[in-house]
Design a protein around this motif. Structure first.
Motif, PDB file in Angstrom:
ATOM      1  N   GLN A 110     -37.283   8.222  37.747  1.00 24.10           N
ATOM      2  CA  GLN A 110     -37.668   7.677  39.033  1.00 24.10           C
ATOM      3  C   GLN A 110     -36.505   6.798  39.480  1.00 24.10           C
ATOM      4  OE1 GLN A 110     -41.063   5.982  36.971  1.00 24.10           O
ATOM      5  NE2 GLN A 110     -42.350   6.701  38.637  1.00 24.10           N
ATOM      6  N   VAL A 111     -36.289   6.681  40.793  1.00 25.68           N
ATOM      7  CA  VAL A 111     -35.213   5.844  41.310  1.00 25.68           C
ATOM      8  C   VAL A 111     -35.810   4.823  42.259  1.00 25.68           C
ATOM      9  CG1 VAL A 111     -33.099   5.783  42.686  1.00 25.68           C
ATOM     10  CG2 VAL A 111     -33.469   7.635  41.047  1.00 25.68           C
ATOM     11  N   GLY A 112     -35.399   3.586  42.083  1.00 28.42           N
ATOM     12  CA  GLY A 112     -35.893   2.515  42.943  1.00 28.42           C
ATOM     13  C   GLY A 112     -34.783   1.572  43.335  1.00 28.42           C
ATOM     14  N   VAL A 113     -35.088   0.708  44.278  1.00 31.85           N
ATOM     15  CA  VAL A 113     -34.133  -0.299  44.725  1.00 31.85           C
ATOM     16  C   VAL A 113     -34.862  -1.633  44.808  1.00 31.85           C
ATOM     17  CG1 VAL A 113     -34.479   0.037  47.202  1.00 31.85           C
ATOM     18  CG2 VAL A 113     -32.293  -0.796  46.376  1.00 31.85           C
ATOM     19  N   SER A 114     -34.121  -2.696  44.559  1.00 35.15           N
ATOM     20  CA  SER A 114     -34.726  -4.030  44.635  1.00 35.15           C
ATOM     21  C   SER A 114     -33.725  -5.030  45.199  1.00 35.15           C
ATOM     22  CB  SER A 114     -35.175  -4.495  43.243  1.00 35.15           C
ATOM     23  OG  SER A 114     -34.113  -4.417  42.328  1.00 35.15           O
ATOM     24  N   PRO A 115     -34.188  -5.891  46.114  1.00 35.35           N
ATOM     25  CA  PRO A 115     -33.344  -6.990  46.564  1.00 35.35           C
ATOM     26  C   PRO A 115     -33.521  -8.174  45.608  1.00 35.35           C
ATOM     27  CG  PRO A 115     -35.307  -6.880  47.918  1.00 35.35           C
ATOM     28  CD  PRO A 115     -35.387  -5.766  46.933  1.00 35.35           C
ATOM     29  N   HIS A 116     -32.433  -8.855  45.300  1.00 33.98           N
ATOM     30  CA  HIS A 116     -32.453 -10.000  44.393  1.00 33.98           C
ATOM     31  C   HIS A 116     -31.893 -11.220  45.107  1.00 33.98           C
ATOM     32  CE1 HIS A 116     -32.895  -7.553  40.618  1.00 33.98           C
ATOM     33  NE2 HIS A 116     -32.571  -6.638  41.509  1.00 33.98           N
ATOM     34  N   LEU A 117     -32.574 -12.350  44.960  1.00 30.09           N
ATOM     35  CA  LEU A 117     -32.014 -13.629  45.396  1.00 30.09           C
ATOM     36  C   LEU A 117     -31.082 -14.075  44.278  1.00 30.09           C
ATOM     37  CD1 LEU A 117     -35.240 -15.423  46.695  1.00 30.09           C
ATOM     38  CD2 LEU A 117     -33.532 -14.170  48.030  1.00 30.09           C
ATOM     39  N   ALA A 118     -29.884 -14.503  44.620  1.00 34.88           N
ATOM     40  CA  ALA A 118     -28.917 -14.815  43.569  1.00 34.88           C
ATOM     41  C   ALA A 118     -28.161 -16.109  43.839  1.00 34.88           C
ATOM     42  CB  ALA A 118     -27.919 -13.670  43.433  1.00 34.88           C
ATOM     43  N   HIS A 119     -27.837 -16.778  42.768  1.00 37.35           N
ATOM     44  CA  HIS A 119     -27.008 -17.976  42.734  1.00 37.35           C
ATOM     45  C   HIS A 119     -26.226 -17.870  41.438  1.00 37.35           C
ATOM     46  CE1 HIS A 119     -25.825 -22.205  42.773  1.00 37.35           C
ATOM     47  NE2 HIS A 119     -26.260 -22.257  44.020  1.00 37.35           N
ATOM     48  N   ASP A 120     -25.199 -18.673  41.253  1.00 37.91           N
ATOM     49  CA  ASP A 120     -24.409 -18.543  40.035  1.00 37.91           C
ATOM     50  C   ASP A 120     -25.193 -18.896  38.774  1.00 37.91           C
ATOM     51  OD1 ASP A 120     -24.529 -21.269  40.461  1.00 37.91           O
ATOM     52  OD2 ASP A 120     -22.375 -21.605  40.243  1.00 37.91           O
ATOM     53  N   HIS A 121     -26.325 -19.575  38.884  1.00 35.53           N
ATOM     54  CA  HIS A 121     -27.110 -19.930  37.703  1.00 35.53           C
ATOM     55  C   HIS A 121     -28.336 -19.044  37.499  1.00 35.53           C
ATOM     56  CE1 HIS A 121     -28.856 -22.357  40.991  1.00 35.53           C
ATOM     57  NE2 HIS A 121     -29.985 -22.090  40.391  1.00 35.53           N
ATOM     58  N   GLY A 122     -28.549 -18.043  38.361  1.00 35.52           N
ATOM     59  CA  GLY A 122     -29.678 -17.152  38.133  1.00 35.52           C
ATOM     60  C   GLY A 122     -29.930 -16.221  39.299  1.00 35.52           C
ATOM     61  N   SER A 123     -30.781 -15.243  39.045  1.00 32.03           N
ATOM     62  CA  SER A 123     -31.194 -14.317  40.087  1.00 32.03           C
ATOM     63  C   SER A 123     -32.598 -13.825  39.786  1.00 32.03           C
ATOM     64  CB  SER A 123     -30.231 -13.132  40.192  1.00 32.03           C
ATOM     65  OG  SER A 123     -30.359 -12.294  39.063  1.00 32.03           O
ATOM     66  N   ALA A 124     -33.252 -13.294  40.804  1.00 30.92           N
ATOM     67  CA  ALA A 124     -34.598 -12.765  40.615  1.00 30.92           C
ATOM     68  C   ALA A 124     -34.851 -11.650  41.623  1.00 30.92           C
ATOM     69  CB  ALA A 124     -35.638 -13.871  40.804  1.00 30.92           C
ATOM     70  N   ALA A 125     -35.440 -10.557  41.140  1.00 27.29           N
ATOM     71  CA  ALA A 125     -35.867  -9.486  42.040  1.00 27.29           C
ATOM     72  C   ALA A 125     -37.050 -10.008  42.839  1.00 27.29           C
ATOM     73  CB  ALA A 125     -36.263  -8.255  41.240  1.00 27.29           C
ATOM     74  N   VAL A 126     -37.008  -9.847  44.147  1.00 29.38           N
ATOM     75  CA  VAL A 126     -38.080 -10.388  44.986  1.00 29.38           C
ATOM     76  C   VAL A 126     -38.839  -9.305  45.749  1.00 29.38           C
ATOM     77  CG1 VAL A 126     -37.072 -12.679  45.187  1.00 29.38           C
ATOM     78  CG2 VAL A 126     -36.429 -10.912  46.840  1.00 29.38           C
ATOM     79  N   ASN A 127     -38.484  -8.075  45.545  1.00 26.25           N
ATOM     80  CA  ASN A 127     -39.220  -6.960  46.103  1.00 26.25           C
ATOM     81  C   ASN A 127     -38.688  -5.711  45.422  1.00 26.25           C
ATOM     82  OD1 ASN A 127     -40.965  -5.418  47.680  1.00 26.25           O
ATOM     83  ND2 ASN A 127     -40.400  -6.433  49.574  1.00 26.25           N
ATOM     84  N   TRP A 128     -39.294  -4.572  45.656  1.00 27.63           N
ATOM     85  CA  TRP A 128     -38.867  -3.336  45.040  1.00 27.63           C
ATOM     86  C   TRP A 128     -39.482  -2.183  45.800  1.00 27.63           C
ATOM     87  CZ3 TRP A 128     -41.591  -7.296  43.043  1.00 27.63           C
ATOM     88  CH2 TRP A 128     -42.967  -7.139  42.926  1.00 27.63           C
ATOM     89  N   LEU A 129     -38.829  -1.042  45.700  1.00 27.68           N
ATOM     90  CA  LEU A 129     -39.280   0.145  46.407  1.00 27.68           C
ATOM     91  C   LEU A 129     -38.875   1.371  45.610  1.00 27.68           C
ATOM     92  CD1 LEU A 129     -40.562   1.205  49.061  1.00 27.68           C
ATOM     93  CD2 LEU A 129     -38.284   1.212  50.039  1.00 27.68           C
ATOM     94  N   LEU A 130     -39.832   2.244  45.350  1.00 26.52           N
ATOM     95  CA  LEU A 130     -39.585   3.499  44.658  1.00 26.52           C
ATOM     96  C   LEU A 130     -39.233   4.551  45.704  1.00 26.52           C
ATOM     97  CD1 LEU A 130     -39.763   4.688  41.775  1.00 26.52           C
ATOM     98  CD2 LEU A 130     -42.141   5.270  42.290  1.00 26.52           C
ATOM     99  N   PHE A 131     -38.151   5.299  45.471  1.00 27.25           N
ATOM    100  CA  PHE A 131     -37.706   6.286  46.442  1.00 27.25           C
ATOM    101  C   PHE A 131     -38.136   7.690  46.060  1.00 27.25           C
ATOM    102  CE2 PHE A 131     -34.886   2.902  47.704  1.00 27.25           C
ATOM    103  CZ  PHE A 131     -34.930   3.039  49.074  1.00 27.25           C
ATOM    104  N   PRO A 132     -38.816   8.383  46.980  1.00 24.64           N
ATOM    105  CA  PRO A 132     -39.170   9.780  46.711  1.00 24.64           C
ATOM    106  C   PRO A 132     -37.941  10.676  46.836  1.00 24.64           C
ATOM    107  CG  PRO A 132     -40.537   8.855  48.483  1.00 24.64           C
ATOM    108  CD  PRO A 132     -39.426   7.891  48.212  1.00 24.64           C
TER     109      PRO A 132
END
Length: 138
Positions: free
Chosen positions: A77-99
């Motif tokens: 399966q292939v998906g994409v996710s946007p991440h909020l990022a800073h030099d001390h950390g990051s986190a995925a804040v959404n995700w989407l699976l692509f058909p």
């Protein structure tokens, strides 16, 4: 979470809850984004696409396609996710699976068996194959 629940049937209940719940997922997904925005103080928004190797051909949007983690064409399966990022950390804040095209009824490459599985997998009718340059967040 499922591992912590053990083998007494709670895993199936968790799966059912996460795939068939009546709530709007936008609100569920927004909560961690708000929390991580405060915790991280992001300086960048990074988009990451990835593949999830999966031998189960019946998985939502599962198909033989290229995935970076495997470095080859495989069932995934292939998906994409946007991440909020800073030099001390990051986190995925959404995700989407692509058909892939084989799951898209509007595609000339559609696979009838996979298209028929869309409803059982909860894929809305309006969701189809999208080339990477046309992601909904870009």
């Amino acid at each position: 979470m499922a591992t912590r629940l053990g083998g007494d049937g709670n895993r199936e209940a968790l799966t059912h809850c996460s795939t068939s719940s009546p709530w709007d997922p936008a609100y569920v997904r927004a909560r961690p984004a708000w929390m991580m925005h405060v915790a991280i103080g992001p300086e960048a928004l990074i988009f990451n696409d990835t593949g999830f190797v999966n031998d189960e051909a019946a998985s939502a949007c599962g198909s033989r396609q290229y995935t970076g983690p495997a470095g080859k064409v495989t069932n995934c399966q292939v998906g994409v996710s946007p991440h909020l990022a800073h030099d001390h950390g990051s986190a995925a804040v959404n995700w989407l699976l692509f058909p892939p095209t084989s799951w898209d009824p509007a595609s000339a490459e559609a696979d009838a068996a996979k298209v028929a599985r869309r409803t059982r997998r909860g894929i809305p009718d309006h969701v189809g194959h999208v080339e990477s340059g046309s992601w909904p967040w870009t």
